[in-house]
Design a protein around this motif. Sequence first.
Motif, PDB file in Angstrom:
ATOM      1  N   ALA A   3       0.950  -1.119   0.000  1.00 53.69           N
ATOM      2  CA  ALA A   3       0.002  -0.042  -0.193  1.00 53.69           C
ATOM      3  C   ALA A   3       0.781   1.022  -0.080  1.00 53.69           C
ATOM      4  O   ALA A   3       0.296   2.331  -0.409  1.00 53.69           O
ATOM      5  CB  ALA A   3      -0.936  -0.025   1.201  1.00 53.69           C
ATOM      6  N   THR A   4       1.966   1.147   0.413  1.00 55.81           N
ATOM      7  CA  THR A   4       2.939   2.332   0.339  1.00 55.81           C
ATOM      8  C   THR A   4       3.541   2.438  -0.758  1.00 55.81           C
ATOM      9  O   THR A   4       4.458   3.404  -1.023  1.00 55.81           O
ATOM     10  CB  THR A   4       3.892   1.983   1.547  1.00 55.81           C
ATOM     11  N   THR A   5       3.704   1.548  -1.959  1.00 47.59           N
ATOM     12  CA  THR A   5       4.047   1.541  -3.399  1.00 47.59           C
ATOM     13  C   THR A   5       3.071   2.171  -4.403  1.00 47.59           C
ATOM     14  O   THR A   5       2.281   1.545  -4.473  1.00 47.59           O
ATOM     15  CB  THR A   5       4.912   0.310  -3.653  1.00 47.59           C
ATOM     16  N   PRO A   6       3.428   3.019  -5.031  1.00 45.07           N
ATOM     17  CA  PRO A   6       2.671   3.424  -6.273  1.00 45.07           C
ATOM     18  C   PRO A   6       2.335   2.293  -7.094  1.00 45.07           C
ATOM     19  O   PRO A   6       3.260   1.360  -6.953  1.00 45.07           O
ATOM     20  CB  PRO A   6       3.195   4.651  -6.863  1.00 45.07           C
ATOM     21  N   PRO A   7       1.462   2.337  -8.055  1.00 48.04           N
ATOM     22  CA  PRO A   7       1.110   1.264  -8.871  1.00 48.04           C
ATOM     23  C   PRO A   7       2.390   1.030  -9.956  1.00 48.04           C
ATOM     24  O   PRO A   7       2.381  -0.195 -10.432  1.00 48.04           O
ATOM     25  CB  PRO A   7       0.071   1.631  -9.789  1.00 48.04           C
ATOM     26  N   ASP A   8       3.375   1.955 -10.341  1.00 43.41           N
ATOM     27  CA  ASP A   8       4.451   1.508 -11.105  1.00 43.41           C
ATOM     28  C   ASP A   8       5.408   0.791 -10.352  1.00 43.41           C
ATOM     29  O   ASP A   8       6.281   0.267 -10.977  1.00 43.41           O
ATOM     30  CB  ASP A   8       4.876   3.041 -11.704  1.00 43.41           C
ATOM     31  N   GLY A   9       5.278   0.713  -9.316  1.00 44.48           N
ATOM     32  CA  GLY A   9       6.352  -0.275  -8.246  1.00 44.48           C
ATOM     33  C   GLY A   9       7.700   0.222  -8.141  1.00 44.48           C
ATOM     34  O   GLY A   9       8.572  -0.230  -7.535  1.00 44.48           O
ATOM     35  N   TYR A  13       5.435   5.695  -1.498  1.00 43.58           N
ATOM     36  CA  TYR A  13       4.970   6.688  -1.094  1.00 43.58           C
ATOM     37  C   TYR A  13       5.340   7.210   0.127  1.00 43.58           C
ATOM     38  O   TYR A  13       5.166   6.457   1.109  1.00 43.58           O
ATOM     39  CB  TYR A  13       3.209   6.599  -1.092  1.00 43.58           C
ATOM     40  N   VAL A  14       6.212   8.108   0.171  1.00 46.19           N
ATOM     41  CA  VAL A  14       6.953   8.271   1.565  1.00 46.19           C
ATOM     42  C   VAL A  14       6.118   8.601   2.791  1.00 46.19           C
ATOM     43  O   VAL A  14       6.533   8.329   3.843  1.00 46.19           O
ATOM     44  CB  VAL A  14       8.355   9.381   1.320  1.00 46.19           C
ATOM     45  N   ASP A  15       5.053   9.440   2.406  1.00 43.47           N
ATOM     46  CA  ASP A  15       4.212   9.722   3.405  1.00 43.47           C
ATOM     47  C   ASP A  15       3.340   8.293   4.080  1.00 43.47           C
ATOM     48  O   ASP A  15       3.254   8.442   5.284  1.00 43.47           O
ATOM     49  CB  ASP A  15       3.104  10.661   2.873  1.00 43.47           C
ATOM     50  N   LYS A  16       3.260   7.574   3.270  1.00 43.50           N
ATOM     51  CA  LYS A  16       2.429   6.220   3.745  1.00 43.50           C
ATOM     52  C   LYS A  16       3.625   5.430   4.163  1.00 43.50           C
ATOM     53  O   LYS A  16       3.134   4.594   5.446  1.00 43.50           O
ATOM     54  CB  LYS A  16       1.786   5.610   2.611  1.00 43.50           C
ATOM     55  N   GLN A  17       4.802   5.313   3.870  1.00 42.85           N
ATOM     56  CA  GLN A  17       5.765   4.428   4.299  1.00 42.85           C
ATOM     57  C   GLN A  17       6.175   5.050   5.759  1.00 42.85           C
ATOM     58  O   GLN A  17       6.938   4.114   6.526  1.00 42.85           O
ATOM     59  CB  GLN A  17       7.093   4.427   3.270  1.00 42.85           C
ATOM     60  N   SER A  18       6.234   6.252   5.827  1.00 46.38           N
ATOM     61  CA  SER A  18       6.916   6.857   7.368  1.00 46.38           C
ATOM     62  C   SER A  18       5.592   7.688   7.868  1.00 46.38           C
ATOM     63  O   SER A  18       5.827   8.901   7.750  1.00 46.38           O
ATOM     64  CB  SER A  18       8.225   7.602   6.983  1.00 46.38           C
ATOM     65  N   PRO A  19       4.723   7.265   8.094  1.00 46.88           N
ATOM     66  CA  PRO A  19       3.662   8.162   8.400  1.00 46.88           C
ATOM     67  C   PRO A  19       3.741   9.255   9.580  1.00 46.88           C
ATOM     68  O   PRO A  19       3.193   9.970   9.628  1.00 46.88           O
ATOM     69  CB  PRO A  19       2.439   7.262   9.083  1.00 46.88           C
ATOM     70  N   HIS A 153       3.165  11.358  -6.433  1.00 49.56           N
ATOM     71  CA  HIS A 153       1.744  11.133  -6.077  1.00 49.56           C
ATOM     72  C   HIS A 153       1.041  11.607  -7.432  1.00 49.56           C
ATOM     73  O   HIS A 153       1.460  12.571  -8.193  1.00 49.56           O
ATOM     74  CB  HIS A 153       1.490  12.527  -5.131  1.00 49.56           C
ATOM     75  N   PRO A 154       0.091  10.968  -7.958  1.00 52.74           N
ATOM     76  CA  PRO A 154      -0.609  11.214  -9.209  1.00 52.74           C
ATOM     77  C   PRO A 154      -1.552  12.493  -8.923  1.00 52.74           C
ATOM     78  O   PRO A 154      -2.282  12.418  -8.077  1.00 52.74           O
ATOM     79  CB  PRO A 154      -1.125   9.779  -9.302  1.00 52.74           C
TER      80      PRO A 154
END
Length: 167
Positions: A3-9, A13-19, A153-154
């Motif tokens: 969930a912390t990785t965008p679809p392109d892999g 997403y650093v905001d989600k990886q380090s909340p 971020h898209p």
Amino acid sequence: MSATTPPDGRRVYVDKQSPKAYHALVQTSEAVRASAADAGLDRVLVELVNLRVSQLNGCAYCLDVHTRAALRAGESARRLGVLAAWRDTEVFTARERAALALAEATTHPADASAQETAYAAAREVFDDTELSAVIWAAITINAFNRVSILSKHPVRGVPGTGSATPA
């Protein structure tokens, strides 16, 4: 992929990886927003700063978010359309022009001459509290720009319209 990785892999997403770190940045942003309001800065002026910094940094996500915020705050499409060339127009007030120059100097601090010129112009139209609030607004949006740019971020569109998601 998580969930912390965008679809392109390829990115995280650093905001989600380090909340916790992202939450601290959000809290800083909320404090900056309150400081700007306490200083009496108009929300439109703050959104112009957010937009100009995001233009300089090329942050599509923040440009989308803050364009919608500026419109909600009462900014006109005309002024938003010429913001990138604000120096070449007469549609911005002296305070807005000073804030935009200071935002640019905050974004590109290595240009000492431009920084001194911008700071001197800002001192003529802002008191210490207002000046500090403008600088903090520019610092904060610069940080959010880096989070969004490096996370990729898209900017999502409305299906079938080709336009950005409405507010």
